[in-house]
Scaffold this motif. Structure first.
Motif, PDB file in Angstrom:
ATOM      1  N   GLY A  41      -8.763  -3.633  -1.110  1.00 42.55           N
ATOM      2  CA  GLY A  41      -8.845  -2.443  -0.280  1.00 42.55           C
ATOM      3  C   GLY A  41      -9.357  -2.689   1.127  1.00 42.55           C
ATOM      4  O   GLY A  41      -9.715  -1.759   1.833  1.00 42.55           O
ATOM      5  N   THR A  42      -9.374  -3.942   1.543  1.00 37.42           N
ATOM      6  CA  THR A  42      -9.847  -4.287   2.879  1.00 37.42           C
ATOM      7  C   THR A  42      -8.721  -4.268   3.900  1.00 37.42           C
ATOM      8  O   THR A  42      -8.938  -3.976   5.072  1.00 37.42           O
ATOM      9  CB  THR A  42     -10.498  -5.695   2.863  1.00 37.42           C
ATOM     10  OG1 THR A  42     -11.486  -5.716   1.837  1.00 37.42           O
ATOM     11  CG2 THR A  42     -11.155  -6.024   4.180  1.00 37.42           C
ATOM     12  N   LEU A  98       7.962  -1.723   2.283  1.00 34.45           N
ATOM     13  CA  LEU A  98       6.649  -2.248   1.934  1.00 34.45           C
ATOM     14  C   LEU A  98       5.818  -1.195   1.206  1.00 34.45           C
ATOM     15  O   LEU A  98       5.098  -1.512   0.255  1.00 34.45           O
ATOM     16  CB  LEU A  98       5.923  -2.729   3.194  1.00 34.45           C
ATOM     17  CG  LEU A  98       6.550  -3.944   3.883  1.00 34.45           C
ATOM     18  CD1 LEU A  98       5.900  -4.177   5.240  1.00 34.45           C
ATOM     19  CD2 LEU A  98       6.432  -5.183   3.001  1.00 34.45           C
ATOM     20  N   TYR A  99       5.926   0.054   1.645  1.00 35.86           N
ATOM     21  CA  TYR A  99       5.196   1.135   0.984  1.00 35.86           C
ATOM     22  C   TYR A  99       5.619   1.254  -0.478  1.00 35.86           C
ATOM     23  O   TYR A  99       4.773   1.419  -1.361  1.00 35.86           O
ATOM     24  CB  TYR A  99       5.420   2.467   1.704  1.00 35.86           C
ATOM     25  CG  TYR A  99       4.758   3.620   0.992  1.00 35.86           C
ATOM     26  CD1 TYR A  99       3.382   3.804   1.075  1.00 35.86           C
ATOM     27  CD2 TYR A  99       5.498   4.498   0.211  1.00 35.86           C
ATOM     28  CE1 TYR A  99       2.759   4.847   0.405  1.00 35.86           C
ATOM     29  CE2 TYR A  99       4.882   5.544  -0.459  1.00 35.86           C
ATOM     30  CZ  TYR A  99       3.516   5.707  -0.360  1.00 35.86           C
ATOM     31  OH  TYR A  99       2.906   6.733  -1.037  1.00 35.86           O
ATOM     32  N   ALA A 100       6.906   1.157  -0.723  1.00 40.91           N
ATOM     33  CA  ALA A 100       7.410   1.283  -2.089  1.00 40.91           C
ATOM     34  C   ALA A 100       6.861   0.180  -2.999  1.00 40.91           C
ATOM     35  O   ALA A 100       6.737   0.371  -4.205  1.00 40.91           O
ATOM     36  CB  ALA A 100       8.938   1.256  -2.103  1.00 40.91           C
ATOM     37  N   ARG A 101       6.495  -0.956  -2.413  1.00 45.26           N
ATOM     38  CA  ARG A 101       5.994  -2.090  -3.195  1.00 45.26           C
ATOM     39  C   ARG A 101       4.475  -2.122  -3.318  1.00 45.26           C
ATOM     40  O   ARG A 101       3.934  -2.984  -4.020  1.00 45.26           O
ATOM     41  CB  ARG A 101       6.480  -3.394  -2.565  1.00 45.26           C
ATOM     42  CG  ARG A 101       7.992  -3.540  -2.653  1.00 45.26           C
ATOM     43  CD  ARG A 101       8.531  -4.772  -1.968  1.00 45.26           C
ATOM     44  NE  ARG A 101       7.657  -5.920  -2.061  1.00 45.26           N
ATOM     45  CZ  ARG A 101       7.577  -6.866  -1.143  1.00 45.26           C
ATOM     46  NH1 ARG A 101       8.321  -6.813  -0.065  1.00 45.26           N
ATOM     47  NH2 ARG A 101       6.766  -7.891  -1.291  1.00 45.26           N
ATOM     48  N   LEU A 102       3.773  -1.205  -2.653  1.00 40.26           N
ATOM     49  CA  LEU A 102       2.314  -1.178  -2.745  1.00 40.26           C
ATOM     50  C   LEU A 102       1.879  -0.847  -4.163  1.00 40.26           C
ATOM     51  O   LEU A 102       2.449   0.026  -4.812  1.00 40.26           O
ATOM     52  CB  LEU A 102       1.722  -0.126  -1.811  1.00 40.26           C
ATOM     53  CG  LEU A 102       1.604  -0.466  -0.341  1.00 40.26           C
ATOM     54  CD1 LEU A 102       0.987   0.708   0.413  1.00 40.26           C
ATOM     55  CD2 LEU A 102       0.782  -1.711  -0.125  1.00 40.26           C
ATOM     56  N   GLN A 106      -3.915   0.498  -3.497  1.00 37.32           N
ATOM     57  CA  GLN A 106      -3.809  -0.165  -2.199  1.00 37.32           C
ATOM     58  C   GLN A 106      -3.652   0.889  -1.106  1.00 37.32           C
ATOM     59  O   GLN A 106      -3.316   2.036  -1.371  1.00 37.32           O
ATOM     60  CB  GLN A 106      -2.641  -1.148  -2.195  1.00 37.32           C
ATOM     61  CG  GLN A 106      -2.900  -2.337  -3.105  1.00 37.32           C
ATOM     62  CD  GLN A 106      -1.822  -3.398  -3.011  1.00 37.32           C
ATOM     63  OE1 GLN A 106      -0.729  -3.153  -2.517  1.00 37.32           O
ATOM     64  NE2 GLN A 106      -2.126  -4.579  -3.509  1.00 37.32           N
ATOM     65  N   TYR A 107      -3.921   0.459   0.136  1.00 33.74           N
ATOM     66  CA  TYR A 107      -3.961   1.411   1.237  1.00 33.74           C
ATOM     67  C   TYR A 107      -2.703   1.388   2.107  1.00 33.74           C
ATOM     68  O   TYR A 107      -2.086   0.353   2.316  1.00 33.74           O
ATOM     69  CB  TYR A 107      -5.184   1.134   2.120  1.00 33.74           C
ATOM     70  CG  TYR A 107      -6.444   1.665   1.500  1.00 33.74           C
ATOM     71  CD1 TYR A 107      -6.876   2.957   1.761  1.00 33.74           C
ATOM     72  CD2 TYR A 107      -7.189   0.888   0.627  1.00 33.74           C
ATOM     73  CE1 TYR A 107      -8.033   3.456   1.174  1.00 33.74           C
ATOM     74  CE2 TYR A 107      -8.340   1.371   0.041  1.00 33.74           C
ATOM     75  CZ  TYR A 107      -8.760   2.662   0.320  1.00 33.74           C
ATOM     76  OH  TYR A 107      -9.890   3.151  -0.258  1.00 33.74           O
ATOM     77  N   GLY A 113      -1.766   8.883  11.367  1.00 36.14           N
ATOM     78  CA  GLY A 113      -2.696   9.352  10.327  1.00 36.14           C
ATOM     79  C   GLY A 113      -3.759   8.317  10.021  1.00 36.14           C
ATOM     80  O   GLY A 113      -3.814   7.258  10.632  1.00 36.14           O
ATOM     81  N   GLY A 114      -4.579   8.653   9.053  1.00 34.49           N
ATOM     82  CA  GLY A 114      -5.627   7.752   8.611  1.00 34.49           C
ATOM     83  C   GLY A 114      -5.218   7.042   7.331  1.00 34.49           C
ATOM     84  O   GLY A 114      -4.168   7.304   6.755  1.00 34.49           O
ATOM     85  N   TRP A 115      -6.072   6.134   6.886  1.00 34.56           N
ATOM     86  CA  TRP A 115      -5.784   5.360   5.673  1.00 34.56           C
ATOM     87  C   TRP A 115      -5.775   6.265   4.448  1.00 34.56           C
ATOM     88  O   TRP A 115      -6.638   7.125   4.281  1.00 34.56           O
ATOM     89  CB  TRP A 115      -6.827   4.254   5.496  1.00 34.56           C
ATOM     90  CG  TRP A 115      -6.694   3.177   6.509  1.00 34.56           C
ATOM     91  CD1 TRP A 115      -7.517   2.955   7.568  1.00 34.56           C
ATOM     92  CD2 TRP A 115      -5.672   2.186   6.582  1.00 34.56           C
ATOM     93  NE1 TRP A 115      -7.058   1.879   8.301  1.00 34.56           N
ATOM     94  CE2 TRP A 115      -5.927   1.382   7.715  1.00 34.56           C
ATOM     95  CE3 TRP A 115      -4.554   1.896   5.809  1.00 34.56           C
ATOM     96  CZ2 TRP A 115      -5.126   0.311   8.076  1.00 34.56           C
ATOM     97  CZ3 TRP A 115      -3.745   0.831   6.171  1.00 34.56           C
ATOM     98  CH2 TRP A 115      -4.040   0.048   7.295  1.00 34.56           C
ATOM     99  N   VAL A 116      -4.787   6.027   3.568  1.00 26.88           N
ATOM    100  CA  VAL A 116      -4.621   6.787   2.327  1.00 26.88           C
ATOM    101  C   VAL A 116      -4.462   5.778   1.198  1.00 26.88           C
ATOM    102  O   VAL A 116      -3.708   4.807   1.314  1.00 26.88           O
ATOM    103  CB  VAL A 116      -3.355   7.677   2.398  1.00 26.88           C
ATOM    104  CG1 VAL A 116      -3.181   8.481   1.113  1.00 26.88           C
ATOM    105  CG2 VAL A 116      -3.383   8.586   3.604  1.00 26.88           C
ATOM    106  N   LYS A 117      -5.181   6.015   0.106  1.00 28.58           N
ATOM    107  CA  LYS A 117      -5.055   5.154  -1.068  1.00 28.58           C
ATOM    108  C   LYS A 117      -3.865   5.608  -1.883  1.00 28.58           C
ATOM    109  O   LYS A 117      -3.711   6.790  -2.169  1.00 28.58           O
ATOM    110  CB  LYS A 117      -6.327   5.209  -1.901  1.00 28.58           C
ATOM    111  CG  LYS A 117      -6.354   4.173  -3.029  1.00 28.58           C
ATOM    112  CD  LYS A 117      -7.610   4.293  -3.848  1.00 28.58           C
ATOM    113  CE  LYS A 117      -8.719   3.509  -3.215  1.00 28.58           C
ATOM    114  NZ  LYS A 117      -9.880   3.367  -4.143  1.00 28.58           N
TER     115      LYS A 117
END
Length: 118
Positions: A41-42, A98-102, A106-107, A113-117
């Motif tokens: 999560g870093t 890349l989002y689909a593979r998270l 993961q963030y 926007g801001g970070w979303v888990k």
């Protein structure tokens, strides 16, 4: 609008191999460090197609992120030259893949926007 959508979809298809394979100009050490940091999560993926630091991270991790982002920027620039779109559009098309593979937990950082888990 339809033309832009079709162009982005074509870019996404063309970049499929890029998102599935290691990006050029990244060392195995940088990839391993970033993968571990993403799991912790870093580090997270951003909607522009680049990695970002979610929180913390030492100088070595920041260097690994910069190394991978430099490689991604080169790929997006090359893709843009070949497809006639901007490097930003190429990055954003890759980001969708890349989002689909998270993995869960993961963030992700959407544009503006801001970070979303996940």
């Amino acid at each position: 609008m339809i033309r832009k959508t079709m162009t982005v979809l074509a870019i996404a298809a063309a970049l499929g191999a890029v998102a599935a394979a290691p990006v050029m100009a990244q060392s195995a050490a940088a990839k391993a460090a970033v993968d571990a940091a993403k799991s912790a999560g870093t580090v997270g993926e951003q909607a522009d197609g680049f990695l970002g630091i979610v929180s913390g991270g030492d100088a070595d991790l920041r260097a690994a992120v910069a190394e991978i982002n430099t490689g991604r920027a080169a790929v997006y620039k090359d893709t843009a030259a070949k497809t006639g779109v901007t490097a930003d559009a190429a990055g954003q098309a890759t980001a969708k893949q890349l989002y689909a593979r998270l993995g869960a937990g993961q963030y992700w950082k959407p544009l503006g926007g801001g970070w979303v888990k996940k």
